[in-house]
Design a protein around this motif. Structure first.
Motif, PDB file in Angstrom:
ATOM      1  N   GLN A 144      42.196  -4.445  25.584  1.00 19.67           N
ATOM      2  CA  GLN A 144      41.874  -5.477  24.840  1.00 19.67           C
ATOM      3  C   GLN A 144      42.355  -6.829  25.871  1.00 19.67           C
ATOM      4  OE1 GLN A 144      39.841  -6.697  22.178  1.00 19.67           O
ATOM      5  NE2 GLN A 144      40.161  -8.306  23.673  1.00 19.67           N
ATOM      6  N   PRO A 145      41.665  -7.059  26.823  1.00 19.13           N
ATOM      7  CA  PRO A 145      42.308  -8.080  27.710  1.00 19.13           C
ATOM      8  C   PRO A 145      42.558  -9.519  27.219  1.00 19.13           C
ATOM      9  CG  PRO A 145      39.991  -7.445  28.542  1.00 19.13           C
ATOM     10  CD  PRO A 145      40.347  -6.479  27.215  1.00 19.13           C
ATOM     11  N   LEU A 154      45.398  -0.804  35.414  1.00 17.55           N
ATOM     12  CA  LEU A 154      45.432  -2.094  34.615  1.00 17.55           C
ATOM     13  C   LEU A 154      45.723  -3.167  35.611  1.00 17.55           C
ATOM     14  CD1 LEU A 154      45.482  -2.601  31.478  1.00 17.55           C
ATOM     15  CD2 LEU A 154      47.977  -2.359  31.514  1.00 17.55           C
ATOM     16  N   HIS A 155      45.128  -4.325  35.512  1.00 23.47           N
ATOM     17  CA  HIS A 155      45.224  -5.506  36.518  1.00 23.47           C
ATOM     18  C   HIS A 155      44.619  -6.936  35.937  1.00 23.47           C
ATOM     19  CE1 HIS A 155      41.006  -4.136  36.851  1.00 23.47           C
ATOM     20  NE2 HIS A 155      40.812  -5.566  37.505  1.00 23.47           N
ATOM     21  N   ALA A 156      44.744  -7.794  36.578  1.00 20.21           N
ATOM     22  CA  ALA A 156      44.667  -9.184  35.960  1.00 20.21           C
ATOM     23  C   ALA A 156      43.572  -9.839  37.224  1.00 20.21           C
ATOM     24  CB  ALA A 156      45.974  -9.937  35.883  1.00 20.21           C
ATOM     25  N   TRP A 157      42.825 -11.056  36.427  1.00 23.92           N
ATOM     26  CA  TRP A 157      41.956 -11.537  37.239  1.00 23.92           C
ATOM     27  C   TRP A 157      42.334 -13.014  36.961  1.00 23.92           C
ATOM     28  CZ3 TRP A 157      36.049 -10.305  35.489  1.00 23.92           C
ATOM     29  CH2 TRP A 157      35.686  -9.204  35.945  1.00 23.92           C
ATOM     30  N   GLN A 158      42.107 -14.094  38.088  1.00 25.25           N
ATOM     31  CA  GLN A 158      42.119 -15.358  37.944  1.00 25.25           C
ATOM     32  C   GLN A 158      40.721 -15.875  37.685  1.00 25.25           C
ATOM     33  OE1 GLN A 158      45.126 -17.110  40.428  1.00 25.25           O
ATOM     34  NE2 GLN A 158      43.988 -18.934  40.427  1.00 25.25           N
ATOM     35  N   LEU A 162      43.576 -13.926  33.411  1.00 25.06           N
ATOM     36  CA  LEU A 162      43.034 -12.881  32.438  1.00 25.06           C
ATOM     37  C   LEU A 162      43.591 -11.705  32.836  1.00 25.06           C
ATOM     38  CD1 LEU A 162      40.870 -11.860  30.551  1.00 25.06           C
ATOM     39  CD2 LEU A 162      39.155 -11.999  32.301  1.00 25.06           C
ATOM     40  N   ASP A 163      44.620 -11.270  31.726  1.00 21.68           N
ATOM     41  CA  ASP A 163      45.194 -10.203  32.015  1.00 21.68           C
ATOM     42  C   ASP A 163      44.813  -8.981  30.897  1.00 21.68           C
ATOM     43  OD1 ASP A 163      47.214  -8.434  33.246  1.00 21.68           O
ATOM     44  OD2 ASP A 163      48.913  -9.984  32.697  1.00 21.68           O
ATOM     45  N   GLY A 164      45.120  -7.638  31.540  1.00 17.68           N
ATOM     46  CA  GLY A 164      44.906  -6.647  30.799  1.00 17.68           C
ATOM     47  C   GLY A 164      43.612  -5.708  30.927  1.00 17.68           C
ATOM     48  N   LEU A 165      43.236  -6.101  31.973  1.00 23.55           N
ATOM     49  CA  LEU A 165      41.737  -5.311  32.255  1.00 23.55           C
ATOM     50  C   LEU A 165      41.915  -3.875  32.858  1.00 23.55           C
ATOM     51  CD1 LEU A 165      40.198  -8.415  34.103  1.00 23.55           C
ATOM     52  CD2 LEU A 165      39.091  -7.265  32.132  1.00 23.55           C
ATOM     53  N   ARG A 166      40.893  -3.009  32.354  1.00 20.39           N
ATOM     54  CA  ARG A 166      40.935  -1.829  32.896  1.00 20.39           C
ATOM     55  C   ARG A 166      39.676  -1.179  32.841  1.00 20.39           C
ATOM     56  NH1 ARG A 166      46.168   1.591  31.676  1.00 20.39           N
ATOM     57  NH2 ARG A 166      45.115   1.847  29.658  1.00 20.39           N
ATOM     58  N   PHE A 167      39.085  -0.520  33.731  1.00 22.28           N
ATOM     59  CA  PHE A 167      37.876   0.056  33.669  1.00 22.28           C
ATOM     60  C   PHE A 167      37.971   1.594  33.888  1.00 22.28           C
ATOM     61  CE2 PHE A 167      37.270  -4.378  35.556  1.00 22.28           C
ATOM     62  CZ  PHE A 167      36.672  -4.901  34.554  1.00 22.28           C
ATOM     63  N   HIS A 168      37.690   2.455  33.190  1.00 19.90           N
ATOM     64  CA  HIS A 168      37.744   3.958  33.175  1.00 19.90           C
ATOM     65  C   HIS A 168      36.676   4.580  33.652  1.00 19.90           C
ATOM     66  CE1 HIS A 168      36.093   2.612  29.150  1.00 19.90           C
ATOM     67  NE2 HIS A 168      36.170   4.215  28.980  1.00 19.90           N
ATOM     68  N   MET A 169      35.741   4.043  34.131  1.00 24.86           N
ATOM     69  CA  MET A 169      34.484   4.795  34.646  1.00 24.86           C
ATOM     70  C   MET A 169      33.954   4.093  35.827  1.00 24.86           C
ATOM     71  SD  MET A 169      32.250   5.925  31.355  1.00 24.86           S
ATOM     72  CE  MET A 169      32.922   6.797  30.130  1.00 24.86           C
ATOM     73  N   ALA A 170      33.309   4.890  36.880  1.00 22.36           N
ATOM     74  CA  ALA A 170      32.426   4.050  37.808  1.00 22.36           C
ATOM     75  C   ALA A 170      31.127   3.808  36.928  1.00 22.36           C
ATOM     76  CB  ALA A 170      32.176   5.017  38.937  1.00 22.36           C
ATOM     77  N   GLY A 171      30.478   2.647  37.514  1.00 27.35           N
ATOM     78  CA  GLY A 171      29.060   2.235  37.038  1.00 27.35           C
ATOM     79  C   GLY A 171      29.063   0.949  36.671  1.00 27.35           C
TER      80      GLY A 171
END
Lengths: 404, 130
Positions: free
Chosen positions: B84-85, B48-52, B98-107
Motif C-alpha cells: 500500500q504505497p 521495495l522503493h520510492a518515486w519522486q 511516493l514511498d512503499g512501491l513494489r512490483f512483484h511480476m513482470a508485465g
C-alpha cells in the motif's frame, strides 16, 4: 470389417503419436536470456540485513542457534526440537502433509533453506522476521508445547548455554521478571535466526545451463540440459505463466496469491494472508515492537503492508529451489507429487474462497512432463558447510542426543 | 533548446540518483500533469522503493499542498499492488515522495493517483511495463 479395424488402428496410432509427441526446443531470444539470467542463482544478491536483529550475522549467534535448533529439551515432552520437523536430510522439511509433534500443526512443514531472503515468514506471512517466527513453535501446544519461562530457565540452568548467552548478549535475564524473560526469549529467537541464515540454496543444473547459455557455449548447454528440459523451461517462462509468481533467483516473489488449492477433506478453507496480515501487525515481537533492535523504526514492510479481501485464501509463493525431498506440496500438503501439482495448474479449479489468480493452462500431457523435467533441474545441494546440516558435535549437545 | 534542457534535466537526475521516466502523464480532465522519477532505476521486480512525483497544473505551475491517493495493479491479471504505497512527504516545488512501491511480476502495471489540490480533484493513470 477387417479393413475398418485396420483404419481404426492406424488412426489411433497416429492420434497417439500426435498426442504424445514431445515438442522440440525453439531458439532462445535476447529477451528470454535476460529473463533467464534474472532467475539464475548468479543474480541472487547478498542476504538482506535484518536491522531488527543485531546478532543476525554474528557467527557466535549462529553457533548457539545451531545447538538450540537440534536440542529436544526445549519442549514439553523433552522429545521435540526444530529438527523433528525441519529435518536436514529432507531439506529441512518432514515428508508429511502437516507437521507432527506433540499434536498436529495447522499446515505443511516448509523447507527453511533460503527463507532468510523473504520479508515474511509462514505461508500466511504472520511473522515479519526469522527471529519472531522462531519463537512461535516453542510455545505452540501442537509443536514444542513449552513456554518462554521454561525456555529461558533452561538457558540459565545449563552452564554451557548460560555462558554462551552471556558472552553473546552481555547480559543475563532475571527469571522473576516478565519483561526480562521476554527480552531473553526474543534473543533466543535471534540466535536461531542467525543459524537459519546460513542455510542457503546451492547452484543447480539450471544455473549451470543459464551460465552456458550466456557464455554462448552450445556444447555445455547440451551437456547440462536435454531437449525436454529446454522445452520445459520454455513453457515455464512462456505458455505456463509460472514466472508470474515464481520469479527472481529463488523462483518466488515472496508475495501472496490465491491459486485455488482445495483444503484437505473435512477442513474449512484456510483464509491465508487475510488473517496472517492481522496477526503480524498485532504480534508483540514484530519489527515495530519493544523487542526489535530496529531503533530508527524503518520497518518499511509493516509500514506499507497491504490488507484487503483480495488476500482471502492467498498464500506466500514458495521457492521452487526446494522441491527435492519436500513432498507433499502446498500449505497443507494437499498435493502429493509434482505431476499432480502441474495437473492442478493445468485445470486451475475455482477457489473455495476468494478467486484463483491462475488461469487454466490447457497444456498437453507431454507438455506437462517436459515442464516437470525442467522443475527437477532446480535440485541442488544446500550451500552450507556440512557441519550445519547435523546436530552440533559439541560434547554437551552429543550428550543430549544420546539421552534421547 | 528543448533538447538541451532535457539533457541538463536528465544529467541532474543521474547526479541525484534518480532517473526520470521521460513522459508527462496528464490527468483525465486535464487539470494536472504528473511526472515521476524512480529511486530504483531501472525498476526491478520484488524490490521495495520510492518515486519522486512532480505535479504541475495545466498552466505549467507547480502544484503545492496536494492530497494524493494512491492505488494500482495489473489490469490483465485483475489484481492490485502487493503493498500500500503512499505519499509520505511533500518536498516543495511541486515535488512529492511516493514511498512503499513494489512490483512483484513482470508485465503491464498501472499506478492510479487521485490528486486533490486547490479544491478540485482529478485522476492520473501512470502506465509502466516491467
Amino acid at each position: 470389417m477387417k479393413r475398418s479395424v485396420q483404419v481404426v488402428i492406424v488412426v489411433g496410432v497416429l492420434a497417439a503419436i500426435l498426442y504424445y509427441r514431445l515438442a522440440t526446443p525453439r531458439a532462445w531470444t535476447e529477451a528470454d536470456i535476460v529473463l533467464l539470467e534474472s532467475l539464475s542463482l548468479a543474480s541472487l544478491g547478498p542476504l538482506p540485513t535484518d536491522p531488527s536483529n543485531t546478532v543476525a550475522d554474528d557467527p557466535h549467534a549462529a553457533e548457539l542457534g545451531h545447538a538450540l535448533f537440534f536440542d529436544a529439551r526445549f519442549s514439553a515432552n523433552g522429545g521435540i526440537s526444530c529438527a523433528t520437523c525441519h529435518q536436514p536430510i529432507r531439506r529441512f522439511s518432514d515428508g508429511l502433509p502437516r507437521g507432527q509433534a506433540i499434536g498436529t500443526s495447522k499446515r505443511n512443514t516448509p523447507s527453511i533453506v533460503g527463507t532468510a531472503y523473504s520479508p515474511w515468514q509462514y505461508s500466511d506471512g504472520r511473522r515479519d522476521s526469522l527471529w519472531s517466527q522462531a519463537l512461535s513453535p516453542l510455545e505452540d501446544p501442537n509443536e514444542h508445547g513449552g513456554n518462554r519461562q521454561q525456555v529461558v530457565a533452561l538457558i540459565m540452568n545449563d552452564p554451557d548455554y548460560r555462558a554462551r548467552y552471556q558472552q553473546l548478549f552481555d547480559w543475563l535475564p532475571d527469571l522473576a521478571d516478565t519483561q526480562s524473560v521476554n527480552d531473553a526469549f526474543a534473543n533466543i529467537g535471534k540466535a536461531l535466526a542467525a543459524y537459519e541464515r546460513v542455510l542457503l540454496p546451492g547452484t543447480s543444473r539450471f544455473d549451470d545451463y543459464v551460465a552456458a547459455l550466456v557464455a554462448g557455449d552450445t556444447a555445455k548447454q547440451a551437456e547440462f540440459f536435454s531437449d525436454d528440459e529446454v522445452v520445459g523451461l520454455q513453457l515455464f517462462i512462456g505458455a505456463a505463466n509460472c514466472t508470474q509468481c515464481h520469479n527472481g533467483p529463488l523462483l518466488t516473489n515472496n508475495e501472496f496469491h490465491n491459486t485455488g488449492v482445495i483444503s484437505l477433506p473435512g477442513e474449512l478453507p484456510d483464509k491465508g494472508r487475510v488473517v496472517g496480515v492481522r496477526e503480524v501487525m498485532a504480534n508483540e515481537f514484530n519489527c515495530r515492537g519493544a523487542y526489535s533492535d530496529d531503533t530508527n523504526g524503518s520497518c518499511a514492510e509493516l509500514e506499507f503492508v497491504r490488507t484487503g479481501q483480495e488476500l482471502t485464501g492467498a498464500f506466500r509463493t514458495p521457492s521452487l529451489r526446494n522441491l527435492e525431498n519436500t513432498a507433499p506440496f502446498m500449505h497443507q500438503g494437499q498435493i502429493a507429487t509434482l505431476a499432480e501439482v502441474l495437473e492442478h495448474y493445468n485445470t486451475a479449479p475455482l477457489a473455495m474462497i476468494g478467486h484463483n489468480e491462475a488461469k487454466p493452462l490447457k497444456l498437453r500431457n507431454s507438455d506437462l512432463r517436459q515442464l516437470e523435467a525442467f522443475l527437477l533441474t532446480l535440485a541442488a545441494p544446500i550451500d552450507a558447510d556440512p557441519r550445519w546440516l547435523q546436530a552440533p558435535a559439541l560434547p554437551l549437545a552429543k550428550e543430549h542426543d544420546e539421552s534421547q | 533548446m528543448k533538447i538541451c534542457f532535457r539533457a541538463v534535466f536528465i544529467l541532474c537526475c543521474v547526479l541525484t540518483g534518480a532517473v526520470a521516466d521521460d513522459r508527462d502523464w496528464v490527468s483525465q480532465r486535464g487539470l494536472f500533469v504528473v511526472s515521476y522519477a524512480s529511486e530504483l532505476e531501472p525498476i526491478q521486480i520484488n524490490t521495495l522503493h520510492a518515486w519522486q512525483l512532480h505535479l504541475e497544473n495545466a498552466a505549467g505551475d507547480a502544484v503545492l499542498g496536494a492530497v494524493i491517493e494512491v492505488s494500482g495493479g495489473m489490469p490483465v491479471h485483475n489484481h492490485g499492488l502487493p503493498t500500500q504505497p503512499r505519499v509520505t512527504t511533500e518536498l516543495g516545488g511541486g515535488d512529492y515522495r511516493l514511498d512503499g512501491l513494489r512490483f512483484h511480476m513482470a508485465g503491464p502495471w498501472e499506478i492510479t493517483l487521485i490528486v486533490t489540490a486547490g479544491g478540485s480533484t482529478d485522476t492520473v493513470v501512470i502506465e509502466l511495463n516491467l
